[in-house]
Motif scaffolding. Structure first.
Motif, short mmCIF file in Angstrom:
data_model
loop_
_atom_site.label_atom_id
_atom_site.label_comp_id
_atom_site.label_asym_id
_atom_site.label_seq_id
_atom_site.Cartn_x
_atom_site.Cartn_y
_atom_site.Cartn_z
N ILE A 124 0.83 -1.20 0.00
CA ILE A 124 0.00 0.00 0.00
C ILE A 124 0.87 1.25 0.00
N VAL A 125 1.98 1.20 0.76
CA VAL A 125 2.89 2.35 0.75
C VAL A 125 3.51 2.49 -0.64
N VAL A 126 3.82 1.36 -1.29
CA VAL A 126 4.33 1.42 -2.67
C VAL A 126 3.34 2.18 -3.54
N PHE A 127 2.06 1.82 -3.45
CA PHE A 127 1.04 2.45 -4.30
C PHE A 127 0.91 3.94 -3.98
N LEU A 128 0.81 4.27 -2.68
CA LEU A 128 0.61 5.67 -2.31
C LEU A 128 1.81 6.53 -2.71
N ALA A 129 3.02 6.01 -2.47
CA ALA A 129 4.22 6.78 -2.81
C ALA A 129 4.32 6.96 -4.32
N LEU A 130 3.97 5.89 -5.04
CA LEU A 130 4.01 5.97 -6.51
C LEU A 130 3.05 7.04 -7.01
N GLU A 131 1.87 7.13 -6.37
CA GLU A 131 0.90 8.14 -6.79
C GLU A 131 1.38 9.54 -6.42
N LEU A 132 2.00 9.68 -5.25
CA LEU A 132 2.52 11.00 -4.85
C LEU A 132 3.55 11.48 -5.87
N MET A 133 4.44 10.55 -6.26
CA MET A 133 5.45 10.89 -7.25
C MET A 133 4.80 11.22 -8.59
N SER A 134 3.88 10.34 -9.04
CA SER A 134 3.35 10.47 -10.39
C SER A 134 2.47 11.71 -10.53
N LEU A 135 1.58 11.93 -9.56
CA LEU A 135 0.66 13.06 -9.70
C LEU A 135 1.45 14.37 -9.81
N SER A 136 2.54 14.48 -9.04
CA SER A 136 3.35 15.70 -9.14
C SER A 136 4.00 15.79 -10.51
N LEU A 137 4.46 14.64 -11.02
CA LEU A 137 5.15 14.67 -12.31
C LEU A 137 4.18 14.95 -13.47
N TYR A 138 2.93 14.46 -13.37
CA TYR A 138 1.95 14.75 -14.43
C TYR A 138 1.80 16.26 -14.58
N VAL A 139 1.68 16.95 -13.42
CA VAL A 139 1.50 18.40 -13.48
C VAL A 139 2.76 19.07 -14.01
N LEU A 140 3.93 18.61 -13.54
CA LEU A 140 5.18 19.23 -13.98
C LEU A 140 5.37 19.07 -15.49
N ALA A 141 4.94 17.92 -16.05
CA ALA A 141 5.13 17.69 -17.48
C ALA A 141 4.35 18.73 -18.28
N GLY A 142 3.21 19.18 -17.74
CA GLY A 142 2.42 20.18 -18.45
C GLY A 142 2.68 21.58 -17.97
N PHE A 143 3.89 21.80 -17.43
CA PHE A 143 4.14 23.07 -16.74
C PHE A 143 4.14 24.28 -17.67
N PHE A 144 4.60 24.10 -18.93
CA PHE A 144 4.54 25.21 -19.87
C PHE A 144 3.13 25.28 -20.44
N LYS A 145 2.26 26.03 -19.77
CA LYS A 145 0.83 25.97 -20.08
C LYS A 145 0.52 26.50 -21.46
N GLN A 146 1.39 27.35 -22.01
CA GLN A 146 1.09 27.95 -23.32
C GLN A 146 1.54 27.08 -24.47
N ARG A 147 2.28 26.01 -24.17
CA ARG A 147 2.79 25.16 -25.25
C ARG A 147 1.91 23.94 -25.40
N LEU A 148 1.46 23.71 -26.65
CA LEU A 148 0.60 22.54 -26.88
C LEU A 148 1.33 21.24 -26.61
N THR A 149 2.63 21.20 -26.99
CA THR A 149 3.36 19.95 -26.79
C THR A 149 3.45 19.60 -25.32
N SER A 150 3.61 20.62 -24.48
CA SER A 150 3.72 20.36 -23.04
C SER A 150 2.40 19.80 -22.50
N GLY A 151 1.27 20.40 -22.93
CA GLY A 151 -0.03 19.90 -22.50
C GLY A 151 -0.27 18.48 -22.99
N GLU A 152 0.15 18.25 -24.24
CA GLU A 152 -0.04 16.91 -24.80
C GLU A 152 0.77 15.88 -24.03
#
Lengths: 100, 485
Positions: free
Chosen positions: B132-160
């Protein structure tokens, strides 16, 4: 009294519906709903197993998963809105700027 | 009537390195809304201070073997080793980001706090003693990275990139969760040690095997092994380069940390099964990664496929098993992290005509104008090929050696052939830098103090690791020892 195996069968069916939904639907919102279905199928499996094993662990896990699912909704919808603002259309077929 | 469960003893010391990172993230969030509002340059410094604090905590705690929260969180040398790798990567990436974001004018508090939150998630994955800790930690890591990947909000490639990473990542996590549910159902526990004890008495139940396969889907996605790699090139290309560096190193190291611990500790009874599965995955991953990389003209995509290939090599060490196999994987991860962070960091420093320089042809003539940067980038690529005396060579040497000693001759032959193929596309970039002339505007480079320091540290890392590998290899062997008891 419904036997546990029925719950497990239902959970497997729900999970499969979710997988198929992710693969065949083109709208990110519907794909996202299918993913939620998969998570809830896992929740159902946890509760059924917990009941069979006579332990509370399975049910405790479900609370964590629900919290994670809520966080996922927040992030997912934000991403979808951010893309919609730039593009005004919503289909994963449009997500094709980058190709090898 | 269920038994009353006593509240677990609170032992925050076991979480100390993670807590330091989380505290720094919170401080960054608070400072973000305080003056000065127009300049965010100091927030990077605060984030860096937090990571250095965590590194100090890790060094202080080295050698402990503590567990807390009813064995949910472990702090052994294995977890500390990965904390070290992850914090090193995070520190360099914060330094590169101060330079990169400063130039694009998008520095902000949420960037650094999300970076720190995902770092904390990665460190927790390495410390997880419970699925369960594996799952929760993985989600903490991933959810932050999903947002970071789209950090350049004005760029379509970043959103994609963000959308693809999110949808496929969430899909893979639900497979992981269902796998956990099945293993819980078969063994009656989510604790790694108790799963191992329960699985030992019953010989490879089908439910355990299905659960194992589904968990491998989840982990395979996070480490981007073939056939779960399709997201990687797109996300690496679209995400801001500093974030790409973190996805390529930190999240991979964390996923390997959790995967190795789950496989070697909890599912050691099913070792013949997962070993055979990983054999196929390893051969497929390195071959597909290298062959597709040959056709790439975008440097970020090229490095994405190269990182897929490197995952194939690392899976080989896991196939080899025993003590030396995972130890070699840990050493390889260290070398890979040093090299890849440096390579992406160097790319983040380059710009051409106001855009990021990401095409291989953008780098034509770099050696003439910026000899130091070209030499640095060339060193990273040579290390990725595995040329002595750099880190990549030693890491491959240990890894292939472990596989041969374990009797996996054919897999090693495939890996060696793959390394030869890989040399072509890395050398092509070096040829462009040293032997071609740019058509049009050349690449402009203006590294700041932070960027230059980070590059220096990364180069020092691969040279030291290449020249004096023994202490680090011993460290990796000490780190895997807690898994093999």
């Amino acid at each position: 009294m419904v036997p546990e195996s029925y719950y497990l069968a239902l959970s497997a069916v729900l999970f499969s519906i979710g997988v198929v939904g992710v693969i065949i639907r083109r709208n990110p919102l519907v794909i996202f709903m299918s993913i939620e279905l998969m998570l809830n199928a896992a929740n159902l499996a946890f509760v059924a197993f917990g009941h069979r094993l006579g332990s509370n662990d399975g049910q405790a896990v479900v609370f964590f998963v629900m919290a994670v699912a809520a966080a996922e909704v927040a992030v997912g919808l934000a991403i979808i809105v951010a893309i919609f603002r730039l593009r005004r259309r919503l289909s994963v077929d449009d997500l094709s700027l980058m190709r090898w | 009537m269920s038994p009353v469960v006593p509240p677990p003893a609170v032992a925050l010391g076991v979480l100390l390195p993670v807590l330091v990172v989380l505290a720094a993230a919170a401080v960054v969030l608070v400072l973000d809304v305080l003056p000065p509002r127009d300049s965010k340059a100091h927030l990077g410094g605060v984030a860096l201070a937090g990571i250095i604090g965590a590194l100090l905590a890790i060094v202080m705690r080295w050698g402990t073997d503590a567990r807390a929260f009813r064995d949910m969180v472990l702090l052994d040398t294995y977890a500390l080793y990965f904390d070290l790798v992850i914090c090193y990567a995070a520190a360099l990436i914060v330094m590169f980001s101060m330079d990169y974001l400063g130039r694009t004018g998008s520095e902000s508090g949420e960037y650094y706090s999300l970076l720190l939150f995902s770092t904390a998630g990665m460190m927790l994955m390495a410390s997880a003693g419970d699925l369960i800790v594996v799952f929760l930690a993985l989600e903490l890591m991933s959810l932050s990275l999903y947002v970071l990947a789209g950090f350049f909000k004005q760029r379509l490639t970043s959103g994609e990139a963000s959308m693809k990473y999110f949808l496929l990542g969430a899909f893979a996590s639900s497979f992981l969760l269902y796998g956990i549910a099945l293993i819980y159902g078969a063994t009656g526990s989510t604790n790694l040690d108790r799963i191992a004890a329960a699985a030992a008495t019953r010989n490879a139940e089908p439910m355990v095997l299905i659960g194992l396969a589904m968990m491998l889907v989840g982990f395979g996605f996070k480490i981007s092994s073939v056939p779960f790699h399709m997201w990687a090139p797109d996300v690496y290309e679209g995400a801001p380069t500093s974030v790409t560096a973190f996805i390529a190193t930190g999240s991979k190291a964390a996923a390997f940390a959790a995967m190795i611990r789950v496989l070697v500790v909890a599912l050691r009874g099913a070792q013949p099964d997962w070993s055979a599965l990983l054999w196929a995955l390893a051969a497929l991953t390195m071959t597909v990664g290298n062959v597709v990389a040959l056709a790439q003209s975008n440097l970020k995509r090229l490095l994405a496929y190269s990182s897929i290939a490197h995952v194939g090599y690392m899976l080989m060490g896991l196939v080899a098993g025993g003590g030396p196999g995972p130890g070699a994987v840990l050493f390889y991860l260290l070398a890979y992290t040093f090299t890849t962070v440096g390579a992406f960091g160097a790319i983040a420093l380059c710009a051409r005509a106001g855009e990021e320089a990401v095409e291989v042809s953008d780098y034509a003539g770099l050696a003439r104008r910026h000899p130091v940067l070209a030499a640095t980038l060339a060193l990273f690529f040579l290390s990725l090929i595995g040329i002595p005396p750099l880190a990549g060579f030693v890491a491959k040497f240990y890894l292939f050696g472990a596989a041969v000693r374990a009797g996996y001759i054919w897999l090693t032959v495939i890996a060696v052939l793959n390394s030869a193929v890989a040399a072509y596309y890395y050398l092509r970039v070096i040829v462009y830098m040293y032997m071609r002339e740019p058509d049009g505007e050349p690449v402009a480079v203006a590294p700041s103090l932070a960027g230059g320091l980070a590059l220096t540290l990364a180069v020092a890392g691969i040279v030291i690791l290449g020249l004096m590998p023994a202490p680090f290899a011993d460290l990796a062997q000490v780190a895997v020892a807690p898994l093999l008891r």
